[in-house]
Design a protein around this motif. Sequence first.
Motif, PDB file in Angstrom:
ATOM      1  N   THR B 134      30.485 -12.598  27.700  1.00 41.59           N
ATOM      2  CA  THR B 134      31.765 -12.941  28.003  1.00 41.59           C
ATOM      3  C   THR B 134      32.434 -14.002  27.542  1.00 41.59           C
ATOM      4  OG1 THR B 134      30.707 -12.949  30.047  1.00 41.59           O
ATOM      5  CG2 THR B 134      32.445 -14.536  29.738  1.00 41.59           C
ATOM      6  N   PRO B 135      34.196 -13.752  26.593  1.00 36.10           N
ATOM      7  CA  PRO B 135      34.542 -14.270  25.572  1.00 36.10           C
ATOM      8  C   PRO B 135      34.634 -15.605  26.465  1.00 36.10           C
ATOM      9  CG  PRO B 135      36.002 -12.711  27.262  1.00 36.10           C
ATOM     10  CD  PRO B 135      34.755 -12.202  27.329  1.00 36.10           C
ATOM     11  N   ILE B 136      35.403 -16.357  25.335  1.00 39.81           N
ATOM     12  CA  ILE B 136      35.982 -17.778  25.570  1.00 39.81           C
ATOM     13  C   ILE B 136      35.118 -18.735  25.548  1.00 39.81           C
ATOM     14  CG2 ILE B 136      38.327 -19.033  26.113  1.00 39.81           C
ATOM     15  CD1 ILE B 136      39.114 -16.427  26.141  1.00 39.81           C
ATOM     16  N   ILE B 137      34.993 -18.394  27.313  1.00 44.51           N
ATOM     17  CA  ILE B 137      34.434 -20.035  28.085  1.00 44.51           C
ATOM     18  C   ILE B 137      32.864 -20.155  26.923  1.00 44.51           C
ATOM     19  CG2 ILE B 137      35.434 -19.718  29.735  1.00 44.51           C
ATOM     20  CD1 ILE B 137      33.376 -18.188  31.766  1.00 44.51           C
ATOM     21  N   ASP B 138      32.509 -21.331  27.185  1.00 43.38           N
ATOM     22  CA  ASP B 138      30.882 -21.917  27.076  1.00 43.38           C
ATOM     23  C   ASP B 138      30.197 -21.554  28.575  1.00 43.38           C
ATOM     24  OD1 ASP B 138      31.544 -22.274  24.391  1.00 43.38           O
ATOM     25  OD2 ASP B 138      31.734 -24.504  24.840  1.00 43.38           O
ATOM     26  N   GLU B 139      29.335 -20.908  28.045  1.00 42.33           N
ATOM     27  CA  GLU B 139      28.066 -20.973  29.560  1.00 42.33           C
ATOM     28  C   GLU B 139      26.925 -21.753  28.856  1.00 42.33           C
ATOM     29  OE1 GLU B 139      29.324 -16.796  29.623  1.00 42.33           O
ATOM     30  OE2 GLU B 139      29.402 -17.029  32.066  1.00 42.33           O
ATOM     31  N   ALA B 140      26.040 -21.925  30.507  1.00 43.06           N
ATOM     32  CA  ALA B 140      24.504 -21.924  31.029  1.00 43.06           C
ATOM     33  C   ALA B 140      24.228 -21.662  31.556  1.00 43.06           C
ATOM     34  CB  ALA B 140      24.180 -23.508  30.523  1.00 43.06           C
ATOM     35  N   ALA B 141      23.174 -21.058  32.015  1.00 44.17           N
ATOM     36  CA  ALA B 141      21.971 -20.893  33.154  1.00 44.17           C
ATOM     37  C   ALA B 141      21.384 -21.200  33.518  1.00 44.17           C
ATOM     38  CB  ALA B 141      21.412 -19.233  32.934  1.00 44.17           C
ATOM     39  N   LEU B 142      20.900 -21.483  34.848  1.00 45.52           N
ATOM     40  CA  LEU B 142      19.820 -22.220  35.384  1.00 45.52           C
ATOM     41  C   LEU B 142      18.313 -21.087  36.211  1.00 45.52           C
ATOM     42  CD1 LEU B 142      22.032 -24.732  38.049  1.00 45.52           C
ATOM     43  CD2 LEU B 142      20.677 -25.229  35.732  1.00 45.52           C
ATOM     44  N   PRO B 143      17.135 -20.921  35.340  1.00 42.51           N
ATOM     45  CA  PRO B 143      17.059 -20.171  36.037  1.00 42.51           C
ATOM     46  C   PRO B 143      16.396 -20.932  37.211  1.00 42.51           C
ATOM     47  CG  PRO B 143      15.707 -21.724  33.838  1.00 42.51           C
ATOM     48  CD  PRO B 143      17.216 -21.680  34.095  1.00 42.51           C
ATOM     49  N   VAL B 144      15.708 -20.460  38.319  1.00 45.00           N
ATOM     50  CA  VAL B 144      15.098 -20.675  39.386  1.00 45.00           C
ATOM     51  C   VAL B 144      13.717 -20.810  39.218  1.00 45.00           C
ATOM     52  CG1 VAL B 144      17.065 -19.145  40.631  1.00 45.00           C
ATOM     53  CG2 VAL B 144      14.847 -17.880  39.899  1.00 45.00           C
ATOM     54  N   PHE B 145      13.558 -21.841  40.127  1.00 44.25           N
ATOM     55  CA  PHE B 145      11.933 -22.494  40.356  1.00 44.25           C
ATOM     56  C   PHE B 145      11.308 -22.422  42.043  1.00 44.25           C
ATOM     57  CE2 PHE B 145      13.141 -23.986  35.724  1.00 44.25           C
ATOM     58  CZ  PHE B 145      12.060 -23.607  35.769  1.00 44.25           C
ATOM     59  N   ALA B 146      12.073 -22.418  42.744  1.00 44.76           N
ATOM     60  CA  ALA B 146      11.620 -23.141  43.658  1.00 44.76           C
ATOM     61  C   ALA B 146      10.657 -21.824  44.389  1.00 44.76           C
ATOM     62  CB  ALA B 146      12.370 -23.742  45.668  1.00 44.76           C
ATOM     63  N   ASN B 147      10.505 -20.927  44.196  1.00 41.95           N
ATOM     64  CA  ASN B 147       9.354 -19.695  44.584  1.00 41.95           C
ATOM     65  C   ASN B 147       8.784 -18.881  43.583  1.00 41.95           C
ATOM     66  OD1 ASN B 147      10.464 -19.559  47.103  1.00 41.95           O
ATOM     67  ND2 ASN B 147      12.749 -19.555  46.199  1.00 41.95           N
ATOM     68  N   ASN B 148       8.267 -19.598  42.527  1.00 44.81           N
ATOM     69  CA  ASN B 148       7.710 -19.346  41.451  1.00 44.81           C
ATOM     70  C   ASN B 148       6.673 -19.588  41.729  1.00 44.81           C
ATOM     71  OD1 ASN B 148       6.185 -19.615  38.976  1.00 44.81           O
ATOM     72  ND2 ASN B 148       8.293 -19.158  37.692  1.00 44.81           N
ATOM     73  N   TRP B 149       5.598 -18.721  41.274  1.00 45.48           N
ATOM     74  CA  TRP B 149       3.772 -18.862  42.478  1.00 45.48           C
ATOM     75  C   TRP B 149       3.738 -20.075  41.206  1.00 45.48           C
ATOM     76  CZ3 TRP B 149       1.512 -13.027  42.120  1.00 45.48           C
ATOM     77  CH2 TRP B 149       2.404 -12.627  42.964  1.00 45.48           C
ATOM     78  N   PHE B 150       3.663 -20.347  39.930  1.00 48.50           N
ATOM     79  CA  PHE B 150       3.590 -21.037  39.157  1.00 48.50           C
ATOM     80  C   PHE B 150       3.515 -22.440  39.488  1.00 48.50           C
ATOM     81  CE2 PHE B 150       3.374 -18.384  36.019  1.00 48.50           C
ATOM     82  CZ  PHE B 150       2.662 -18.248  34.929  1.00 48.50           C
ATOM     83  N   VAL B 151       4.586 -23.159  40.240  1.00 55.23           N
ATOM     84  CA  VAL B 151       5.592 -23.732  40.776  1.00 55.23           C
ATOM     85  C   VAL B 151       5.035 -24.030  41.659  1.00 55.23           C
ATOM     86  CG1 VAL B 151       7.343 -25.073  41.206  1.00 55.23           C
ATOM     87  CG2 VAL B 151       7.393 -24.017  39.258  1.00 55.23           C
ATOM     88  N   LEU B 152       5.215 -23.316  42.782  1.00 52.77           N
ATOM     89  CA  LEU B 152       4.194 -23.336  43.928  1.00 52.77           C
ATOM     90  C   LEU B 152       2.899 -23.879  43.839  1.00 52.77           C
ATOM     91  CD1 LEU B 152       5.367 -20.582  45.933  1.00 52.77           C
ATOM     92  CD2 LEU B 152       6.817 -22.859  45.846  1.00 52.77           C
TER      93      LEU B 152
END
Lengths: 266, 568
Positions: B134-152
């Motif tokens: 995706t050109p031009i813009i800066d981006e970041a991403a949020l991994p999802v955690f609230a249904n992750n087995w480790f976290v639970l």
Amino acid sequence: MPTITLKPYKTPELMLECYNITPDVFAGKKPEEIAELEIREGKTRVKLGDFFEASGSSGMTAAETDIHIAGDCTRVKYIGNKMTAGSITVDGNADMYVGGWMKGGKIHVKGNVHSFCGIAMEGGEILVDGNAENYVGCAYRGDWRGMRGGTIRIKGNAGNDIGTFMLGGTIIIENNAFIHVSTHAEGGTVIIKGDVQGRVGGQMVKGDIYVFGNIQYMLPGFKQVDKVEKEVDGEKATFLHYIGDLGERHPKSKGKEIYANLYVKA
Amino acid sequence: MAELLVKGGFVIDPTRRIDGDVMDVAIKDGKIVEKVGPGAKVIDAKGKVVMAGGVDVHAHVAGPKVNVGRLFRPEDKLFKSPNAQKNYRMEMGFSIPSTFKTGYDYARMGYSFVMEAAMPPLHSPHVHEEIHDTPIIDEAALPVFANNWFVLEYLKNGEIENSAAYVAWLITATKGYGIKLVNPGGTAAWAWGLNCLTLQDPVPYFDITPAEIITGLIKTNEYLGLPHSMHIHQNNLGNPGNYEVTLESLKLAEGYKAKNKFGREQVMHSTHIQFHSYGGDGWANFESKAKEVMDYVNTQKNITVDLGCVTLDETTTMTADGPFEHHLNGLNHLKWANVDVELETAAGVVPYVYDKDIKVCGIQWAIGLELGLYAKDPMRTFITTDHPNAGPFTRYPRIIKWLMSKKAREATLDTFKHKDKVIDATNIHGIDTERTLYEIAQMTRAGPAKALGFSRMFGGLAPGMDADVAVFDLNYKSMPSDPEKIEQAFQRASWFIKSGEIVVKNGDIASHGNKRTIWVNAKVKENPQVMRDIHEKFLKDYTVGILNYPVHDYLAPHPLVIDVDVEA
């Protein structure tokens, strides 16, 4: 009615994409201006005049404009795309997407048409003297909104996927059809005067199908409920009345479930 | 790099409390500076508004579910894809635009950053490939955690330190940015064909409740001191009467204080709050509870929200809230895609038509705007559409128009078939508030940049910040009486300078710019137990090996890494 005649004089190397051959675009233009209209050969921008000789005169509005293509259009796509009124006659064959997204007017192809004839059509009339390939009056790929209105009449045979996701209008195949008729349809009428191999009305929610010939492989989701006499496209006959597709969801009206109807000549 | 001088515009920069002063903005080497030499290229901004680049806190713009949307909706491209242009790439699609169109459209609106709001960790390489594309813009991403087995499992046992060590490992491994929660517990329950519609519904097998997951992840986030707060898509999205669950979840943030070095003040970002502000007990008496929800948010300084405004378009819904998409498919009977991501999350995709002639859609439209108008602190309330769920991000200018003009809102209301019913079920008709350009700059720039913890780079025009400068054709001193002109001005910036380079000129793309991927490198004290757990689960449960799991550097070739070190 004022007529513009297009005479093909050169065979394109690639298919021509002629979104511009419609009474709506031609209306109020002189033949010289029409020859200047942009079309595409593959991805290359070319002019209509590079392949067709335009003559005659157009009307002031689409409704007053007739287009006569005096020759073969086997390599010409999108004739009558999105047209709202007026008329087009093709003396030979036509390629894909004849009358696609058409809202009104009339198209007459004297030869055969390729696939996607009348795709997502909303109104008007298409008459094909020869055969049609696949996807007559179907929906655009992925879309759940297929043909909504108008009439398509194919005097010869048609291929597969006729009236997919159909919501309204009428498709008449005067000879045989291959497979997949009115798949996912929620309205409209398909009439097949000849035989169909199978997969008729798969996942059909609402709408009507009439088959005068034989269905080689009937879908298990249709159940016979009656035997009725009906006049269809000017022909009287006795039909076995099936409802279906029983595996699909069906809306309710006044507490009763509405099914699609399949009539097969007894 | 060349010097630039954006000259004589009406500068609006809430980070320095500048509201429409006629000033110059000087740019050198990709940063904003005090002044430049006489040789600088001058951009005439006279009579125009100058703002920092926009910051989008929440949109679904890259990754597997966006791509599923693109693949299963070819009709989204039909007649909406202009032919190839001379110098730039083909642009395709409307609600799920191609990567190139995504970059171009954000740039045309003067946006410099977008947060991909839900990255399935297992598929993070795909997310980063698309981000890079995706050109031009800066981006970041949020991994999802609230249904992750480790976290639970860690949170069930109250092991915040272990939860934090795992979260830090995963954020770093996937080149993620922070902690995203989607339907806490509900998506995990979906694997059993169930859901968590209240905060007390236990998650099958794990025997933990959504409330425990939410507070556990607030604690984890503050233990780590991440730049962003935990970012939550709450339970019971989209259902009539859900505002009670919404308030209950928001209240879980009470008593927590932000601990970080990034200037962030909130501990919870509650996203697309429009979808969570519904009253009534069915679609027949469906109504707005925007006031109730916003009244609470207004009193809580440690909460930020984004709107998720319905734009009345045909769009494509996509979320890691798997059970919700199944429910939606049961309502509209269109296409449905559903996927499970092993051990981590799930996702669903369904097209949706927000039809202005359907009463519920009209009420949803009103709720989004009411929230934006009731907000007392525009620095904590951000403009989004939860792209593409409530509408495409290309409608932000239209939302700005609605927020800035009662006349525009009334004009839209007048086109509704069920206008009276919509007015009865909402408060929109009685609200006279009109947002100012200063407040819009807070809601689209300074506010989200602060909430994301990078207000030293983005969201303002102070010397030292990134040179992301947008010039809009609006006269601050005499705003147009026709609200359409506001929308047009924000749709296509006159100029947009990104990282010191002119990327948009007269609303057209002028350069592919210098795109960056922003990610957080989170370090915690070595935690042998968590590392053993991770290796064990990869041997026992995952279908991929641990070495194939992380996002390798070549997938994010232009990184901007933010270091977080709990020990330091």
